[in-house]
Design an enzyme around this catalytic site. Structure first.
Site, short mmCIF file in Angstrom:
data_model
loop_
_atom_site.label_atom_id
_atom_site.label_comp_id
_atom_site.label_asym_id
_atom_site.label_seq_id
_atom_site.Cartn_x
_atom_site.Cartn_y
_atom_site.Cartn_z
N HIS A 188 2.35 1.76 -42.49
CA HIS A 188 2.85 2.12 -43.34
C HIS A 188 4.33 0.79 -43.77
O HIS A 188 4.22 0.20 -44.58
CB HIS A 188 2.43 2.92 -44.41
CG HIS A 188 0.58 3.82 -44.16
ND1 HIS A 188 0.81 4.76 -44.70
CD2 HIS A 188 0.06 2.65 -43.49
CE1 HIS A 188 -0.77 5.30 -44.40
NE2 HIS A 188 -0.96 3.83 -44.13
N SER A 236 -4.69 -1.01 -43.25
CA SER A 236 -3.43 -0.73 -44.07
C SER A 236 -2.28 -0.79 -43.92
O SER A 236 -1.41 -1.13 -45.24
CB SER A 236 -3.35 0.98 -44.42
OG SER A 236 -3.12 1.56 -43.03
#
Length: 255
Positions: free
Chosen positions: A195, A144
């Site tokens: 992230h 991610s």
């Protein structure tokens, strides 16, 4: 970090269903290879999760640098894999069409490694500033972070328009930041630093010197970096179906 269960992998089944629904012939080669590699390593991991996740303690202090390569390609469970790879599916189709397969493959490789490096720097900085050694032991795994970097890149090429984040329209140029906050509001156990590292890497490419450095290092094919237009001819209805159905936010993101 717990080991994935050995029950029915519902997330994997749904992912394969989504891929075949889109059509393998409609997925460009680098995107398809990335999906296949992640699925293969989910089913046949090179190492257990605890030996492939990324942390300052394991990677820097214990000099286990191979984790930079292993971490983005391993996932905690089938739902983690599903959300990340569905997001990769639509981002890959869009960006590979725009950049061309060779350059997109180069971007994926560089983003995968550099996102891990930036993650380590963030975790080390937080640990030093807050005096919390636990941040050095926080171990992240999953694709991610790379997806957030690709999201920044995709929004750079499509600056207009809005996306829906928790029911609020957000301009594309701010979408990555809004989704960074939204994901950790919805799922606080995910890796904020992972992230954020992806967003910073994406900005280094779109706003910083990374693209020029990559062009210089690319050598023989940097002169062909004209980013050919559409190299693959997709069913237009299928492509719009991906955009409508795929979840662009990797809800089960790096852990």
């Amino acid at each position: 970090m717990q080991r994935r269960s050995r029950g029915v992998n519902t997330g994997l089944i749904l992912l394969l269903s989504q891929i075949f629904h889109v059509g393998i012939n409609n997925i460009p080669p680098v995107t398809l290879a990335t999906l296949a590699l992640n699925v293969w390593l989910f089913l046949n991991p090179l190492k257990p999760l605890l030996n492939s996740c990324l942390s300052v303690e394991k990677c820097y202090q214990q000099k286990d640098w191979q984790r930079l390569l292993l971490s983005p390609l391993h996932h905690a469970d089938d739902w983690h894999l599903y959300f990340n790879m569905v997001s990769m599916l639509w981002k890959g189709i869009n960006l590979e069409r725009r950049l061309g397969s060779r350059w997109f493959a180069y971007v994926i490789i560089v983003f995968s490694i550099l996102t891990g490096v930036v993650y380590l720097l963030l975790q080390f900085a937080i640990s030093e500033l807050m005096g919390e050694p636990d941040f050095r032991r926080n171990c992240a795994v999953g694709f991610s972070g790379v997806l957030f970097a690709l999201k920044v890149l995709n929004n750079h090429y499509c600056p207009g328009g809005f996306v829906n984040v928790l029911g609020f329209p957000v301009p594309n140029r701010f979408a990555s930041w809004a989704e960074l906050v939204a994901i950790h509001f919805i799922s606080p156990g995910t890796s904020f630093a992972g992230h954020l590292a992806g967003i910073l890497v994406g900005l280094l490419y779109t706003q910083g010197p990374m693209k020029k450095i990559m062009e210089t290092c690319a050598g023989i094919f940097s002169s062909n970096n004209s980013y050919p237009g559409q190299q693959y001819y997709f069913n237009s209805a299928v492509f719009h179906l991906i955009l409508a159905e795929a979840n662009p936010v990797p809800v089960a993101a790096s852990r």
